[in-house]
Design an enzyme around this catalytic site. Sequence first.
Site, PDB file in Angstrom:
ATOM      1  N   LYS A  69       0.936  -1.391   0.093  1.00 46.38           N
ATOM      2  CA  LYS A  69      -0.133   0.302   0.044  1.00 46.38           C
ATOM      3  C   LYS A  69       0.701   1.193  -0.148  1.00 46.38           C
ATOM      4  CE  LYS A  69      -1.962   2.121   3.618  1.00 46.38           C
ATOM      5  NZ  LYS A  69      -1.831   3.701   3.192  1.00 46.38           N
ATOM      6  N   LEU A 103      -4.208   0.042   7.880  1.00 51.88           N
ATOM      7  CA  LEU A 103      -2.952   0.510   7.835  1.00 51.88           C
ATOM      8  C   LEU A 103      -3.274   1.895   7.692  1.00 51.88           C
ATOM      9  CD1 LEU A 103       0.102   0.074   7.993  1.00 51.88           C
ATOM     10  CD2 LEU A 103       0.353  -0.043   5.676  1.00 51.88           C
ATOM     11  N   ASP A 104      -2.655   2.762   8.293  1.00 54.65           N
ATOM     12  CA  ASP A 104      -3.047   4.195   8.527  1.00 54.65           C
ATOM     13  C   ASP A 104      -2.962   4.623   7.024  1.00 54.65           C
ATOM     14  OD1 ASP A 104      -3.251   4.332  11.111  1.00 54.65           O
ATOM     15  OD2 ASP A 104      -1.632   4.899  11.500  1.00 54.65           O
ATOM     16  N   TYR A 105      -3.643   5.939   6.579  1.00 52.81           N
ATOM     17  CA  TYR A 105      -3.429   6.748   5.463  1.00 52.81           C
ATOM     18  C   TYR A 105      -2.113   7.411   5.062  1.00 52.81           C
ATOM     19  CZ  TYR A 105      -4.573  10.591   2.109  1.00 52.81           C
ATOM     20  OH  TYR A 105      -4.831  11.340   1.284  1.00 52.81           O
ATOM     21  N   SER A 107       0.745   5.910   6.147  1.00 59.67           N
ATOM     22  CA  SER A 107       1.605   4.768   6.505  1.00 59.67           C
ATOM     23  C   SER A 107       1.733   3.986   5.149  1.00 59.67           C
ATOM     24  CB  SER A 107       1.192   3.885   7.569  1.00 59.67           C
ATOM     25  OG  SER A 107       1.350   4.834   8.680  1.00 59.67           O
TER      26      SER A 107
END
Length: 239
Positions: A69, A103-105, A107
Amino acid sequence: MMRLQKYLALSGVASRRNAEKMIAEGRVAVNGMVITEMGVQVDELHDKVTVDGNLCRLEEEKHYLAYNKPIGEVTTVTDPEGRATVMDKFRDYPVRLYPVGRLDYDSEGLILLTNDGDLMNNLLHPSREVDKEYLVKVSNRVTDEEIRRLRAGVQLDDGRMTSPADVHLVRYEAFSSVLLVSIHEGRNRQVRRMFSAIGHEVVSLKRVGFATIKLHDLPRGQWRRLTDVEVKKLKEIGR
Protein backbone atom coordinates in the site's frame (compact mmCIF):
# COMPACT_ATOMS: atom_id res chain seq x y z
CA MET A 1 -24.80 -10.96 -12.07
CA MET A 2 -24.22 -14.26 -13.85
CA ARG A 3 -26.09 -16.77 -15.98
CA LEU A 4 -28.09 -19.34 -14.03
CA GLN A 5 -26.22 -22.23 -15.66
CA LYS A 6 -22.89 -20.82 -14.47
CA TYR A 7 -24.27 -20.30 -10.97
CA LEU A 8 -25.33 -23.95 -10.78
CA ALA A 9 -21.96 -25.10 -12.07
CA LEU A 10 -20.05 -22.95 -9.56
CA SER A 11 -22.31 -24.26 -6.80
CA GLY A 12 -21.10 -27.77 -7.57
CA VAL A 13 -24.61 -28.94 -8.45
CA ALA A 14 -23.91 -29.98 -12.02
CA SER A 15 -21.89 -29.25 -15.12
CA ARG A 16 -23.22 -26.44 -17.29
CA ARG A 17 -24.69 -28.96 -19.74
CA ASN A 18 -26.47 -30.87 -16.97
CA ALA A 19 -27.55 -27.57 -15.44
CA GLU A 20 -29.34 -26.72 -18.69
CA LYS A 21 -31.12 -30.06 -18.51
CA MET A 22 -32.21 -29.41 -14.92
CA ILE A 23 -33.57 -26.02 -15.93
CA ALA A 24 -35.46 -27.47 -18.89
CA GLU A 25 -36.98 -30.09 -16.59
CA GLY A 26 -38.32 -27.39 -14.27
CA ARG A 27 -36.19 -28.46 -11.31
CA VAL A 28 -34.60 -25.04 -10.73
CA ALA A 29 -36.21 -22.05 -9.03
CA VAL A 30 -34.98 -18.51 -8.42
CA ASN A 31 -36.56 -16.72 -5.47
CA GLY A 32 -39.32 -19.33 -5.46
CA MET A 33 -40.14 -18.99 -9.17
CA VAL A 34 -39.50 -22.04 -11.35
CA ILE A 35 -37.21 -21.24 -14.30
CA THR A 36 -37.39 -23.21 -17.54
CA GLU A 37 -35.75 -20.71 -19.90
CA MET A 38 -32.04 -20.53 -20.66
CA GLY A 39 -30.05 -17.33 -20.26
CA VAL A 40 -31.69 -16.12 -17.06
CA GLN A 41 -29.36 -13.87 -15.03
CA VAL A 42 -29.11 -14.18 -11.23
CA ASP A 43 -27.61 -11.95 -8.60
CA GLU A 44 -25.16 -14.22 -6.80
CA LEU A 45 -25.25 -12.06 -3.67
CA HIS A 46 -29.00 -11.70 -3.21
CA ASP A 47 -30.98 -14.24 -5.27
CA LYS A 48 -32.04 -17.55 -3.71
CA VAL A 49 -31.49 -20.46 -6.10
CA THR A 50 -32.86 -23.93 -5.38
CA VAL A 51 -32.72 -27.28 -7.16
CA ASP A 52 -35.45 -29.74 -6.27
CA GLY A 53 -36.18 -27.48 -3.31
CA ASN A 54 -32.61 -27.58 -1.98
CA LEU A 55 -30.74 -24.30 -1.60
CA CYS A 56 -27.60 -23.86 -3.72
CA ARG A 57 -24.59 -21.94 -2.50
CA LEU A 58 -21.59 -20.81 -4.50
CA GLU A 59 -18.40 -22.69 -3.75
CA GLU A 60 -16.25 -19.59 -4.15
CA GLU A 61 -12.58 -20.12 -4.75
CA LYS A 62 -10.45 -18.56 -2.03
CA HIS A 63 -7.94 -15.89 -2.96
CA TYR A 64 -5.00 -14.60 -0.90
CA LEU A 65 -3.02 -11.52 -1.94
CA ALA A 66 -0.20 -9.35 -0.59
CA TYR A 67 -0.32 -5.66 -1.54
CA ASN A 68 2.24 -2.91 -0.97
CA LYS A 69 0.00 0.00 0.00
CA PRO A 70 1.31 3.47 -0.87
CA ILE A 71 0.84 6.48 1.39
CA GLY A 72 -2.46 8.17 0.54
CA GLU A 73 -4.79 5.16 0.46
CA VAL A 74 -7.18 4.12 3.21
CA THR A 75 -7.63 0.45 4.04
CA THR A 76 -11.41 0.36 3.84
CA VAL A 77 -13.73 -0.88 1.11
CA THR A 78 -15.20 2.62 0.69
CA ASP A 79 -14.36 6.03 2.15
CA PRO A 80 -17.02 8.65 2.98
CA GLU A 81 -14.46 11.42 2.36
CA GLY A 82 -13.87 10.20 -1.18
CA ARG A 83 -10.21 9.33 -0.63
CA ALA A 84 -8.48 6.57 -2.58
CA THR A 85 -8.80 3.13 -0.99
CA VAL A 86 -6.74 -0.03 -1.34
CA MET A 87 -9.75 -1.58 -3.07
CA ASP A 88 -9.47 0.80 -6.04
CA LYS A 89 -6.73 -1.46 -7.43
CA PHE A 90 -9.04 -4.48 -7.27
CA ARG A 91 -12.33 -3.21 -8.74
CA ASP A 92 -12.00 -5.59 -11.68
CA TYR A 93 -10.66 -8.53 -9.68
CA PRO A 94 -12.82 -11.65 -10.32
CA VAL A 95 -13.94 -12.03 -6.67
CA ARG A 96 -14.69 -9.50 -3.96
CA LEU A 97 -11.74 -9.07 -1.60
CA TYR A 98 -11.43 -7.53 1.84
CA PRO A 99 -8.35 -6.02 3.54
CA VAL A 100 -7.12 -7.91 6.61
CA GLY A 101 -6.90 -5.21 9.27
CA ARG A 102 -5.90 -1.62 8.65
CA LEU A 103 -2.88 0.51 7.88
CA ASP A 104 -2.95 4.28 8.38
CA TYR A 105 -3.58 6.65 5.47
CA ASP A 106 -0.12 8.18 6.00
CA SER A 107 1.64 4.82 6.33
CA GLU A 108 2.74 2.40 3.64
CA GLY A 109 3.57 -1.26 3.27
CA LEU A 110 2.14 -4.73 3.51
CA ILE A 111 -1.60 -5.36 3.46
CA LEU A 112 -3.15 -8.81 3.02
CA LEU A 113 -6.39 -9.14 1.08
CA THR A 114 -8.65 -12.19 0.89
CA ASN A 115 -12.19 -13.45 0.49
CA ASP A 116 -11.57 -16.10 3.18
CA GLY A 117 -13.56 -14.71 6.08
CA ASP A 118 -12.56 -17.47 8.50
CA LEU A 119 -8.86 -16.85 7.96
CA MET A 120 -9.31 -13.08 8.20
CA ASN A 121 -11.16 -13.34 11.52
CA ASN A 122 -8.55 -15.74 12.87
CA LEU A 123 -5.65 -13.42 11.99
CA LEU A 124 -7.38 -10.40 13.53
CA HIS A 125 -8.61 -12.01 16.75
CA PRO A 126 -6.71 -10.51 19.72
CA SER A 127 -6.18 -13.96 21.28
CA ARG A 128 -3.97 -14.97 18.32
CA GLU A 129 -1.47 -12.18 19.08
CA VAL A 130 -0.42 -12.03 15.43
CA ASP A 131 2.75 -9.97 14.96
CA LYS A 132 2.92 -6.95 12.67
CA GLU A 133 6.40 -5.69 11.83
CA TYR A 134 7.23 -2.09 10.94
CA LEU A 135 10.27 -0.21 9.67
CA VAL A 136 10.02 3.15 11.44
CA LYS A 137 12.01 6.36 11.03
CA VAL A 138 11.64 8.75 13.96
CA SER A 139 12.98 12.17 14.83
CA ASN A 140 16.29 12.53 16.67
CA ARG A 141 18.40 9.87 18.32
CA VAL A 142 16.56 7.08 20.16
CA THR A 143 18.55 6.02 23.22
CA ASP A 144 19.10 2.52 24.56
CA GLU A 145 16.98 3.42 27.60
CA GLU A 146 14.08 4.51 25.37
CA ILE A 147 14.30 1.25 23.45
CA ARG A 148 14.14 -0.63 26.76
CA ARG A 149 11.00 1.32 27.66
CA LEU A 150 9.33 0.35 24.38
CA ARG A 151 10.28 -3.27 24.91
CA ALA A 152 8.73 -3.24 28.38
CA GLY A 153 5.57 -1.39 27.33
CA VAL A 154 4.76 2.33 27.47
CA GLN A 155 1.76 4.34 28.62
CA LEU A 156 -0.15 5.89 25.72
CA ASP A 157 -2.01 9.19 25.68
CA ASP A 158 -5.22 7.46 26.80
CA GLY A 159 -3.53 6.15 29.94
CA ARG A 160 -3.37 2.53 28.79
CA MET A 161 -0.16 0.53 28.73
CA THR A 162 1.01 -1.25 25.61
CA SER A 163 2.16 -4.84 25.64
CA PRO A 164 5.91 -5.42 25.38
CA ALA A 165 7.21 -4.76 21.86
CA ASP A 166 10.11 -6.26 19.96
CA VAL A 167 12.27 -3.24 19.07
CA HIS A 168 15.68 -3.14 17.38
CA LEU A 169 17.76 -0.19 16.21
CA VAL A 170 18.60 -0.46 12.51
CA ARG A 171 20.74 2.67 12.15
CA TYR A 172 21.20 6.27 13.14
CA GLU A 173 20.90 8.96 10.49
CA ALA A 174 21.84 12.65 10.69
CA PHE A 175 18.71 13.82 12.51
CA SER A 176 16.74 10.61 12.91
CA SER A 177 16.74 6.96 13.95
CA VAL A 178 15.50 3.94 12.02
CA LEU A 179 14.10 1.02 14.00
CA LEU A 180 12.40 -2.31 13.39
CA VAL A 181 9.33 -2.66 15.60
CA SER A 182 7.11 -5.72 16.02
CA ILE A 183 3.81 -5.59 17.95
CA HIS A 184 0.79 -7.88 18.17
CA GLU A 185 -1.73 -5.26 19.33
CA GLY A 186 -3.80 -3.25 16.89
CA ARG A 187 -4.72 0.00 18.59
CA ASN A 188 -5.35 3.08 16.47
CA ARG A 189 -2.04 4.59 15.25
CA GLN A 190 -0.31 2.61 17.96
CA VAL A 191 3.30 2.74 16.73
CA ARG A 192 3.14 6.51 16.27
CA ARG A 193 1.67 6.94 19.75
CA MET A 194 4.32 4.66 21.27
CA PHE A 195 7.12 6.86 19.97
CA SER A 196 5.25 10.01 20.95
CA ALA A 197 5.13 8.60 24.51
CA ILE A 198 8.95 8.58 24.62
CA GLY A 199 9.34 11.99 22.98
CA HIS A 200 9.87 11.15 19.30
CA GLU A 201 7.83 11.93 16.19
CA VAL A 202 7.40 9.28 13.51
CA VAL A 203 8.75 10.59 10.20
CA SER A 204 7.84 7.54 8.12
CA LEU A 205 6.31 4.15 8.81
CA LYS A 206 6.28 1.07 6.58
CA ARG A 207 4.77 -2.29 7.48
CA VAL A 208 7.21 -4.95 6.32
CA GLY A 209 5.65 -8.05 7.88
CA PHE A 210 2.24 -9.44 8.83
CA ALA A 211 2.20 -12.78 10.63
CA THR A 212 4.39 -15.09 8.52
CA ILE A 213 4.22 -12.92 5.36
CA LYS A 214 7.03 -10.47 4.49
CA LEU A 215 6.92 -7.49 2.13
CA HIS A 216 10.41 -8.13 0.73
CA ASP A 217 10.90 -6.35 -2.63
CA LEU A 218 7.25 -6.09 -3.72
CA PRO A 219 7.06 -2.70 -5.50
CA ARG A 220 4.93 0.06 -4.02
CA GLY A 221 1.38 -0.06 -5.39
CA GLN A 222 1.79 -3.62 -6.71
CA TRP A 223 0.33 -6.92 -5.50
CA ARG A 224 1.06 -10.61 -5.75
CA ARG A 225 -0.73 -13.84 -4.93
CA LEU A 226 0.46 -15.71 -1.86
CA THR A 227 2.03 -19.09 -2.50
CA ASP A 228 0.39 -22.30 -1.30
CA VAL A 229 3.11 -22.60 1.35
CA GLU A 230 2.44 -19.07 2.60
CA VAL A 231 -1.30 -19.70 2.81
CA LYS A 232 -0.73 -22.96 4.68
CA LYS A 233 1.44 -21.20 7.27
CA LEU A 234 -1.21 -18.52 7.78
CA LYS A 235 -3.88 -21.16 8.32
CA GLU A 236 -1.72 -22.87 10.92
CA ILE A 237 -1.81 -19.79 13.16
CA GLY A 238 -3.92 -20.44 16.21
CA ARG A 239 -4.40 -24.14 15.68
